[in-house]
Scaffold this motif. Structure first.
Motif, PDB file in Angstrom:
ATOM      1  N   GLY A 167     -40.767  25.415  18.897  1.00  0.00           N
ATOM      2  CA  GLY A 167     -40.129  24.622  19.934  1.00  0.00           C
ATOM      3  C   GLY A 167     -39.131  23.613  19.411  1.00  0.00           C
ATOM      4  N   TRP A 168     -38.902  23.648  18.085  1.00  0.00           N
ATOM      5  CA  TRP A 168     -37.914  22.732  17.513  1.00  0.00           C
ATOM      6  C   TRP A 168     -37.032  23.468  16.521  1.00  0.00           C
ATOM      7  N   ASP A 169     -35.959  22.775  16.132  1.00  0.00           N
ATOM      8  CA  ASP A 169     -34.978  23.414  15.267  1.00  0.00           C
ATOM      9  C   ASP A 169     -35.235  23.071  13.806  1.00  0.00           C
ATOM     10  N   ALA A 220     -35.737  18.755  15.818  1.00  0.00           N
ATOM     11  CA  ALA A 220     -35.322  18.320  17.156  1.00  0.00           C
ATOM     12  C   ALA A 220     -35.783  19.364  18.165  1.00  0.00           C
ATOM     13  N   CYS A 221     -36.446  18.921  19.231  1.00  0.00           N
ATOM     14  CA  CYS A 221     -37.039  19.854  20.203  1.00  0.00           C
ATOM     15  C   CYS A 221     -35.969  20.492  21.094  1.00  0.00           C
ATOM     16  N   TYR A 222     -36.104  21.803  21.304  1.00  0.00           N
ATOM     17  CA  TYR A 222     -35.193  22.519  22.196  1.00  0.00           C
ATOM     18  C   TYR A 222     -35.343  22.008  23.627  1.00  0.00           C
ATOM     19  N   ASP A 223     -34.298  22.204  24.409  1.00  0.00           N
ATOM     20  CA  ASP A 223     -34.293  21.712  25.792  1.00  0.00           C
ATOM     21  C   ASP A 223     -35.099  22.581  26.747  1.00  0.00           C
ATOM     22  N   GLU A 224     -34.916  23.896  26.685  1.00  0.00           N
ATOM     23  CA  GLU A 224     -35.413  24.753  27.755  1.00  0.00           C
ATOM     24  C   GLU A 224     -36.167  25.980  27.245  1.00  0.00           C
ATOM     25  N   SER A 225     -36.937  25.835  26.213  1.00  0.00           N
ATOM     26  CA  SER A 225     -37.687  26.966  25.682  1.00  0.00           C
ATOM     27  C   SER A 225     -38.891  27.281  26.558  1.00  0.00           C
ATOM     28  N   ASP A 226     -39.039  28.554  26.919  1.00  0.00           N
ATOM     29  CA  ASP A 226     -40.229  28.982  27.675  1.00  0.00           C
ATOM     30  C   ASP A 226     -41.450  29.084  26.770  1.00  0.00           C
ATOM     31  N   VAL A 227     -41.211  29.341  25.487  1.00  0.00           N
ATOM     32  CA  VAL A 227     -42.305  29.562  24.547  1.00  0.00           C
ATOM     33  C   VAL A 227     -43.012  28.258  24.210  1.00  0.00           C
ATOM     34  N   MET A 243     -29.002  37.461  13.514  1.00  0.00           N
ATOM     35  CA  MET A 243     -30.199  37.664  12.706  1.00  0.00           C
ATOM     36  C   MET A 243     -29.853  37.784  11.223  1.00  0.00           C
ATOM     37  N   TYR A 244     -28.600  38.083  10.933  1.00  0.00           N
ATOM     38  CA  TYR A 244     -28.107  38.112   9.562  1.00  0.00           C
ATOM     39  C   TYR A 244     -27.401  36.801   9.181  1.00  0.00           C
ATOM     40  N   ALA A 245     -26.824  36.151  10.172  1.00  0.00           N
ATOM     41  CA  ALA A 245     -26.008  34.953   9.954  1.00  0.00           C
ATOM     42  C   ALA A 245     -26.372  33.941  11.026  1.00  0.00           C
ATOM     43  N   PRO A 246     -27.428  33.143  10.819  1.00  0.00           N
ATOM     44  CA  PRO A 246     -28.029  32.363  11.901  1.00  0.00           C
ATOM     45  C   PRO A 246     -27.491  30.953  12.100  1.00  0.00           C
ATOM     46  N   THR A 247     -26.617  30.471  11.223  1.00  0.00           N
ATOM     47  CA  THR A 247     -26.145  29.095  11.326  1.00  0.00           C
ATOM     48  C   THR A 247     -24.637  29.050  11.527  1.00  0.00           C
ATOM     49  N   THR A 248     -24.139  27.892  11.914  1.00  0.00           N
ATOM     50  CA  THR A 248     -22.693  27.747  12.043  1.00  0.00           C
ATOM     51  C   THR A 248     -22.013  27.919  10.687  1.00  0.00           C
ATOM     52  N   ASN A 249     -22.696  27.517   9.645  1.00  0.00           N
ATOM     53  CA  ASN A 249     -22.142  27.626   8.305  1.00  0.00           C
ATOM     54  C   ASN A 249     -22.085  29.062   7.814  1.00  0.00           C
ATOM     55  N   ARG A 254     -30.176  29.971  19.075  1.00  0.00           N
ATOM     56  CA  ARG A 254     -28.842  30.047  18.467  1.00  0.00           C
ATOM     57  C   ARG A 254     -27.808  29.297  19.315  1.00  0.00           C
ATOM     58  N   GLU A 255     -27.956  29.340  20.629  1.00  0.00           N
ATOM     59  CA  GLU A 255     -27.065  28.549  21.478  1.00  0.00           C
ATOM     60  C   GLU A 255     -27.261  27.059  21.203  1.00  0.00           C
ATOM     61  N   TRP A 256     -28.506  26.665  20.997  1.00  0.00           N
ATOM     62  CA  TRP A 256     -28.805  25.286  20.622  1.00  0.00           C
ATOM     63  C   TRP A 256     -28.141  24.955  19.285  1.00  0.00           C
ATOM     64  N   GLU A 257     -28.269  25.866  18.321  1.00  0.00           N
ATOM     65  CA  GLU A 257     -27.722  25.627  16.985  1.00  0.00           C
ATOM     66  C   GLU A 257     -26.217  25.412  17.041  1.00  0.00           C
ATOM     67  N   CYS A 258     -25.545  26.145  17.915  1.00  0.00           N
ATOM     68  CA  CYS A 258     -24.092  25.996  18.044  1.00  0.00           C
ATOM     69  C   CYS A 258     -23.687  24.578  18.449  1.00  0.00           C
ATOM     70  N   LYS A 259     -24.573  23.905  19.173  1.00  0.00           N
ATOM     71  CA  LYS A 259     -24.244  22.583  19.707  1.00  0.00           C
ATOM     72  C   LYS A 259     -24.603  21.444  18.754  1.00  0.00           C
ATOM     73  N   GLN A 260     -25.361  21.750  17.712  1.00  0.00           N
ATOM     74  CA  GLN A 260     -25.906  20.680  16.884  1.00  0.00           C
ATOM     75  C   GLN A 260     -24.952  20.172  15.818  1.00  0.00           C
TER      76      GLN A 260
END
Length: 451
Positions: A55-57, A61-68, A301-307, A428-434
């Protein structure tokens, strides 16, 4: 060993505590130490691990809208299951017993568990009558820094372990011989055996190839390798980073996957057929075709970060297009066919920052997809420099672009299931914003030490 034999080893251990760990969605090992009494209970009933693990990154930091997992769940404990077959002893920490765990039996979070996903994909290969043979290799940079100095310097003016560009150097490894030897020797004692270890092009860069094994054990070894190298580095007052592209002027760090499928008894390499051109069997052709077809839709899944996407630079040893070839390091997929038994595929897209469970799951699942659907290998093998090929489809340029492609295509859901994909897309959408590009060294602060 049998479960009874493993239990006897722990019972007779001089240590009264055992280290257990799970892996989060980013491939970060998270764990704790438990005493023997709790361990024996956990073997029988599982043990509680706060569901915030999914539930966190990467920076907690906790995700906003995770169902899990989320505030709406109250962050209860989910039940983790210890895999007794993963028993190791940590040679640089008083030989404390160590086990990996996962959430395969936890109905609330199992859809988000990377190790559980790979077990599911590997079972598909088993059911189809294939034995998997996989290995990861990693490149990473080493620095004469500490976690404290990184922050004191604000991740600037970092001092690499060695200067200059000197790949395959025996001279450079002699400068910090004890660190170099500890990596090779301690990892073997930790049951993460290396085939080879050498310097790569770049200041303070090492590359290691882990020995081959089945897909799940290969991912276990890869996850443990990254954490072990970091811990061993700490002991030498060094910092190791597996960040994909920590410096735009230097080569990036890869996490290539070598793989092939064998007969159930392991005696026949199903990727080789002497009757086919270049010895590439029909099965391997379908496997390659599956990976090429699925690649644009599973890139996160191969490239998970903005970097991650800053590594895909032409002429910098990273693939930039959907392509394949025989013995060619400019393409996404490289066929290695020097001998029949060792004919295999190297998937060169993943960076060192990728979650090994997810990158191996993606590689295997997409290959099996090609076999299942008998996809023809319609993309011609590259001849020469793929970077100069203007006709190939290019890989996504950003995590946002890659995540959108994965979200908009049904391919990923077919490969990995809707529940996992929905959760992974959210992360990953969350990661894009961080990462705020205007903030100095934002990616270094987020990824340098952790990925």
């Amino acid at each position: 060993m049998t479960e009874k034999e493993i239990i006897e080893i722990i019972e007779s251990s001089e240590s009264n505590h055992i280290k257990v760990a799970v892996t989060d969605i980013d491939g970060v090992l998270r764990g704790k130490i438990i005493n023997k009494q709790k361990f024996f209970k956990a073997v029988k009933d599982g043990f509680g691990f706060c569901n915030v693990i999914f539930g966190w990154d990467i920076n907690d930091a906790c995700y906003d809208e995770s169902d899990v997992s989320g505030w709406h769940t109250g962050y209860p404990d989910s039940i983790a299951t210890i895999d007794l077959n993963t028993l190791r002893h940590v040679p640089w920490n008083e030989n404390i017993p160590f086990f990996l765990a996962d959430f395969s039996n936890a109905k609330d979070v199992n859809v988000a568990c990377p190790r559980t996903l790979l077990k599911k994909i590997k079972q598909q290969a088993d059911d189809a009558g294939y034995a998997t043979l996989f290995a990861k290799e990693f490149e990473w940079f080493n620095f004469k820094e500490t976690p404290q100095s990184l922050y004191e310097k604000n991740f600037t003016n970092l001092q690499p372990l060695t200067p200059g560009m000197f790949g395959y150097s025996l001279l450079r490894t002699s400068q910090y011989q004890s660190f170099y030897n500890d990596i090779f020797n301690l990892l073997r004692r930790f049951h993460v055996p290396l085939e080879g270890l050498h310097t790569e092009t770049g200041p303070g860069v090492y590359e290691a190839a882990i020995e081959y094994t089945d897909a799940l054990e290969a991912a276990d070894r890869a996850v443990l390798f990254k954490t072990a190298v970091k811990e061993i580095a700490y002991r030498h007052e060094l910092v190791a980073t597996f960040m994909a592209k920590w410096n735009s002027s230097l080569p990036g760090c890869s996490g290539h996957i070598h793989q092939n499928l064998l007969s159930v008894n392991g005696e026949e390499n199903l990727f080789y057929d002497e009757k086919e051109k270049d010895g590439i069997s029909k099965l391997m052709q379908h496997y390659i075709a599956g990976q090429l077809y699925c690649l644009p839709f599973i890139m996160p899944m191969y490239a998970p970060t903005t970097n991650s996407y800053k590594r895909y630079v032409e002429g910098a040893w990273a693939s930039t297009s959907i392509s394949w070839a025989i013995e060619n390091r400019t393409t996404a997929l490289r066929v290695i066919n020097q001998t029949p038994m060792h004919t295999r595929l190297e998937t060169r897209v993943p960076g060192a920052d990728a979650n090994p469970y997810l990158s191996i799951a993606a590689s295997l699942a997409s290959g099996l997809y090609g076999i299942k659907n008998k996809l023809p290998l319609t993309i011609a093998a590259t001849k020469g420099n793929e970077y100069e090929n203007t006709h190939s489809q290019k890989l996504p340029k950003t995590l946002q672009e890659a995540t959108t492609a994965m979200k908009d295509s049904p391919v990923a859901k077919e490969l990995f299931g809707e529940a996992f994909v929905n959760h992974f897309i959210l992360t990953r959408e969350w990661e894009c914003k961080q990462v705020v590009e205007s903030e100095p060294n934002a990616e270094l602060k987020r990824y340098f030490e952790i990925v």
